[in-house]
Write a protein that holds these residues in place. Sequence first.
Motif, PDB file in Angstrom:
ATOM      1  N   HIS A  13       0.651  -1.388   0.084  1.00 52.54           N
ATOM      2  CA  HIS A  13      -0.002  -0.048   0.016  1.00 52.54           C
ATOM      3  C   HIS A  13       0.948   1.221  -0.050  1.00 52.54           C
ATOM      4  N   ASP A  14       2.108   1.252   0.911  1.00 50.58           N
ATOM      5  CA  ASP A  14       2.775   2.518   1.011  1.00 50.58           C
ATOM      6  C   ASP A  14       3.516   2.849  -0.451  1.00 50.58           C
ATOM      7  N   ARG A  15       3.766   1.634  -1.005  1.00 56.66           N
ATOM      8  CA  ARG A  15       4.540   1.956  -2.476  1.00 56.66           C
ATOM      9  C   ARG A  15       3.621   2.230  -3.399  1.00 56.66           C
ATOM     10  N   ALA A  16       2.524   1.713  -3.171  1.00 56.77           N
ATOM     11  CA  ALA A  16       1.301   2.225  -4.324  1.00 56.77           C
ATOM     12  C   ALA A  16       0.725   3.569  -4.063  1.00 56.77           C
ATOM     13  N   ASN A  17       1.272   3.946  -2.916  1.00 61.78           N
ATOM     14  CA  ASN A  17       0.631   5.285  -2.478  1.00 61.78           C
ATOM     15  C   ASN A  17      -1.162   5.147  -2.461  1.00 61.78           C
ATOM     16  N   VAL A  18      -1.465   3.872  -2.184  1.00 61.28           N
ATOM     17  CA  VAL A  18      -3.046   3.979  -2.177  1.00 61.28           C
ATOM     18  C   VAL A  18      -3.492   3.784  -0.722  1.00 61.28           C
ATOM     19  N   SER A  19      -4.271   4.855  -0.392  1.00 62.17           N
ATOM     20  CA  SER A  19      -4.800   4.582   1.036  1.00 62.17           C
ATOM     21  C   SER A  19      -5.871   3.749   1.286  1.00 62.17           C
ATOM     22  N   PRO A  20      -6.370   3.422   2.498  1.00 68.82           N
ATOM     23  CA  PRO A  20      -7.533   2.610   2.508  1.00 68.82           C
ATOM     24  C   PRO A  20      -8.696   3.289   2.397  1.00 68.82           C
ATOM     25  N   GLN A  21      -8.822   4.552   2.480  1.00 69.49           N
ATOM     26  CA  GLN A  21     -10.076   5.216   1.933  1.00 69.49           C
ATOM     27  C   GLN A  21     -10.262   5.143   0.389  1.00 69.49           C
ATOM     28  N   LEU A  22      -9.207   5.441  -0.117  1.00 70.01           N
ATOM     29  CA  LEU A  22      -9.093   5.441  -1.736  1.00 70.01           C
ATOM     30  C   LEU A  22      -9.651   4.195  -2.146  1.00 70.01           C
ATOM     31  N   LEU A  23      -9.162   3.034  -1.490  1.00 65.84           N
ATOM     32  CA  LEU A  23      -9.796   1.599  -1.733  1.00 65.84           C
ATOM     33  C   LEU A  23     -11.216   1.724  -1.815  1.00 65.84           C
ATOM     34  N   GLU A  24     -11.569   2.207  -0.338  1.00 64.06           N
ATOM     35  CA  GLU A  24     -12.885   2.194  -0.021  1.00 64.06           C
ATOM     36  C   GLU A  24     -13.978   2.721  -1.083  1.00 64.06           C
ATOM     37  N   ASN A  39     -22.791  -7.485  -2.676  1.00 62.12           N
ATOM     38  CA  ASN A  39     -21.989  -6.255  -2.390  1.00 62.12           C
ATOM     39  C   ASN A  39     -21.025  -6.670  -1.247  1.00 62.12           C
ATOM     40  N   SER A  40     -21.717  -7.379  -0.305  1.00 55.82           N
ATOM     41  CA  SER A  40     -21.029  -7.571   1.027  1.00 55.82           C
ATOM     42  C   SER A  40     -19.991  -8.462   0.753  1.00 55.82           C
ATOM     43  N   ALA A  41     -19.700  -9.341  -0.243  1.00 63.25           N
ATOM     44  CA  ALA A  41     -18.653 -10.199  -0.466  1.00 63.25           C
ATOM     45  C   ALA A  41     -17.611  -9.490  -1.523  1.00 63.25           C
ATOM     46  N   LEU A  42     -17.857  -8.223  -1.652  1.00 61.11           N
ATOM     47  CA  LEU A  42     -17.027  -7.543  -2.814  1.00 61.11           C
ATOM     48  C   LEU A  42     -15.564  -7.256  -2.045  1.00 61.11           C
ATOM     49  N   GLU A  43     -14.505  -7.709  -2.783  1.00 63.99           N
ATOM     50  CA  GLU A  43     -13.436  -7.261  -2.134  1.00 63.99           C
ATOM     51  C   GLU A  43     -12.392  -6.762  -3.163  1.00 63.99           C
ATOM     52  N   VAL A  44     -11.763  -5.546  -2.681  1.00 65.01           N
ATOM     53  CA  VAL A  44     -10.798  -4.883  -3.592  1.00 65.01           C
ATOM     54  C   VAL A  44      -9.546  -4.846  -2.669  1.00 65.01           C
ATOM     55  N   SER A  45      -8.315  -5.215  -3.269  1.00 62.57           N
ATOM     56  CA  SER A  45      -7.004  -5.088  -2.552  1.00 62.57           C
ATOM     57  C   SER A  45      -5.864  -5.077  -3.290  1.00 62.57           C
ATOM     58  N   ILE A  46      -4.951  -4.698  -2.891  1.00 61.70           N
ATOM     59  CA  ILE A  46      -3.546  -4.490  -3.659  1.00 61.70           C
ATOM     60  C   ILE A  46      -2.792  -5.537  -3.115  1.00 61.70           C
ATOM     61  N   ASN A  47      -2.256  -6.165  -4.364  1.00 62.42           N
ATOM     62  CA  ASN A  47      -1.258  -7.403  -3.909  1.00 62.42           C
ATOM     63  C   ASN A  47       0.076  -7.182  -4.824  1.00 62.42           C
ATOM     64  N   ASN A  48       0.881  -7.940  -4.329  1.00 67.34           N
ATOM     65  CA  ASN A  48       2.088  -7.984  -5.060  1.00 67.34           C
ATOM     66  C   ASN A  48       2.169  -9.127  -5.887  1.00 67.34           C
ATOM     67  N   SER A  49       2.536  -9.015  -6.934  1.00 69.71           N
ATOM     68  CA  SER A  49       2.345 -10.126  -7.974  1.00 69.71           C
ATOM     69  C   SER A  49       3.902 -10.329  -8.246  1.00 69.71           C
ATOM     70  N   GLU A  50       4.196 -11.044  -9.303  1.00 63.46           N
ATOM     71  CA  GLU A  50       5.916 -11.187  -9.541  1.00 63.46           C
ATOM     72  C   GLU A  50       6.579 -10.111  -9.325  1.00 63.46           C
ATOM     73  N   HIS A  51       6.492  -9.098 -10.510  1.00 62.80           N
ATOM     74  CA  HIS A  51       7.112  -8.045 -10.616  1.00 62.80           C
ATOM     75  C   HIS A  51       6.440  -6.736 -10.442  1.00 62.80           C
ATOM     76  N   SER A  52       5.018  -6.826 -10.196  1.00 65.12           N
ATOM     77  CA  SER A  52       4.285  -5.603 -10.192  1.00 65.12           C
ATOM     78  C   SER A  52       3.436  -5.634  -9.200  1.00 65.12           C
ATOM     79  N   VAL A  53       2.830  -4.401  -8.922  1.00 70.23           N
ATOM     80  CA  VAL A  53       1.589  -4.487  -7.574  1.00 70.23           C
ATOM     81  C   VAL A  53       0.490  -4.325  -8.667  1.00 70.23           C
ATOM     82  N   VAL A  54      -0.524  -5.159  -8.300  1.00 66.39           N
ATOM     83  CA  VAL A  54      -1.861  -5.287  -8.858  1.00 66.39           C
ATOM     84  C   VAL A  54      -2.908  -5.076  -8.110  1.00 66.39           C
ATOM     85  N   LEU A  55      -4.049  -4.540  -8.789  1.00 68.87           N
ATOM     86  CA  LEU A  55      -5.154  -4.250  -8.116  1.00 68.87           C
ATOM     87  C   LEU A  55      -6.029  -5.238  -8.403  1.00 68.87           C
TER      88      LEU A  55
END
Lengths: 90, 266, 235
Positions: free
Chosen positions: A29-40, A58-74
């Motif tokens: 999150h820090d590196r991608a400069n994405v705040s939890p509020q922004l994700l919300e 709606n209740s099961a919907l999940e949005v997250s930032i993850n590390n994949s091999e060489h990049s950060v993915v949403l």
Amino acid sequence: MDIFNKMFGKNNVSSKTVAKERLRLVLVHDRANVSPQLLETLKEELIKVISKYTEIDNSALEVSINNSEHSVVLVANIPIRVRRSMNTVC
Amino acid sequence: MGEVIVVTSGKGGVGKTTTTANLGTALATLGYKVVLVDTDIGLRNLDVVMGLENRIVYDIVDVVEGVCKIKQALIKDKRYGSLYLLPAAQTKDKTAINSEQMKQLCGELKKDFDYVLIDCPAGIEQGFKNAIAGADKAIIVATPEVSSVRDADRIIGLLEAAEMDSPKLVINRLRPDMVKRGDMMDIDDMIEILAIDLLGVVPEDETIVISTNRGEPAVTDKNSKAGEAYRNIARRITGENVPLMNLTIENGFFQKLKKLIGLRDS
Amino acid sequence: MRNDGVTIKGTKEGLLIILDGELDFPVILRKLEEKITRVENFFAGAQAILDLSGRLVQPEQLEQLEHLISSQHGIEIIRIINQGCLDEKGEREAMEGAIVEDGLRNGNGNRNRRVTLNENEEQLSTLIIKRTLRSGQRVNYDGNVVILGDVNPGAEVIASGDIVVMGAFRGVAHAGAKGNEKAIITAFSLQPTQLRIANIITRPPDEENSEPNQPEVAKIKDGMVIIESSLNFSN
Ligand SMILES: Nc1ncnc2c1ncn2[C@@H]1O[C@H](COP(=O)(O)OP(=O)(O)OP(=O)(O)O)[C@@H](O)[C@H]1O
Ligand SMILES: [Mg+2]
């Protein structure tokens, strides 16, 4: 070592492993400069848009930032409600 | 022309000042001409760690303001003739100098010294910006803790943005006993997460506190483990290839117990 | 001290110049000139209150005074009071309270012997600080400084006059900062990081770290700063 951990009633997961996992996530999150509020906000807008086309859980919907091999993915995990088809009987 | 190295961390209290004092002293014992620059204006400490606090007449702010010449403000170390300290001001704050002035100062200092080590204040504000302004290289100090590693990561990002040469990592206050029982991140964990080169590892060591009490950096103590680690790091800075120190501990209670009952170490 | 017509004292607000109300004006003018000239550089740039002690002065006479004090000697007159014909008496009294009597004017000799001011400092005012000074705090005062508390390492006290600490002194002190070599630094427990008097800078020797068990005073003797027990201190 495991035997000892058990002997002394420790958790199976060492605290350092927990630390590493938590760090990984925080740093992504820090590196991608994405705040939890922004994700919300992102999540809410996604729901709006997608809801136009299909019914989603709606209740099961999940949005997250993850590390994949060489990049950060949403990653958006959007369970779609399967519509039980009800044939109207006239 | 010498080299300007900033010692930074983001998080406070992880050992920047300790590292600056020890590496500077170790480099001086190796025969290099070294100046330590304290940029922690308002919270200076390098002077007390070096045991030079009662020789301060002028400070870094006096120098940039032209109150005195650089030479007048430099304090000669009491042990090593090739080691000097440029102290921070204590009664001012970080805004008393700016990045441009720091750049100029560093430029002047490296004409005369082989190594200019800059002790950076905690944080990412003006003090940090000043500290890195004139630096050619950076050493990141981090302890094996979540908050420290996170802040180190932030600093690495900021250094990249400032187009600084790839920074090197010094892991401080490592406790082999805790690593062994899985309660502290180890060297590999930290390198993996931060993805930068390792310059050295300094163990948690009470001789650091003792030597700080005395105002004599631990590297001057032959029996100090941390001192040895810092001497090794200093040699690596000069380009020598020095293997990592063996930090595994023997003879802990559990170890003995395990040996007794014949369990192998995992 | 015999009344020689002109008295100059230090107050919180600046100098207080008191002119005798009885003597002939030309005499007063001459005495004032003598007195200011004697300590000229010391006063330049200072602010002063002029007390005419009830004298009725002509406008030209006032001009003469102002010319002498301000134009010739660089002292700014911030207020003129006239004690004799004044119902501002209360104000004058309040001010008197802030005045530090110098040893000479004390009549009854050196009552405050340990803190006796030097002749040079006759006119200096005194700043009294009723708290402990901590690291990073700095007092810079044109006059004497008295601290009712400790001065911790990393704190600095700079005074053009003496520095008196009614507590432990562990910081940096600079007495006689404008060059007065007669200035002293004294404390109940003198354990300084550094002591400076006039242009001399000193620090305690590296080996020594014994705590003094009695009040001490630092002063310049034969071009060196020496520290001695203030119990047998005399100027
Ligand atoms: N390897 C070590 N073993 C034991 N104690 C240590 C070690 N390294 C540092 N310390 C202690 O940690 C404290 C903080 O160290 P130091 O002042 O060097 O940190 P810093 O990063 O400069 O702090 P700041 O951000 O406030 O400038 C000190 O009390 C020091 O003695
Ligand atoms: Mg520090």
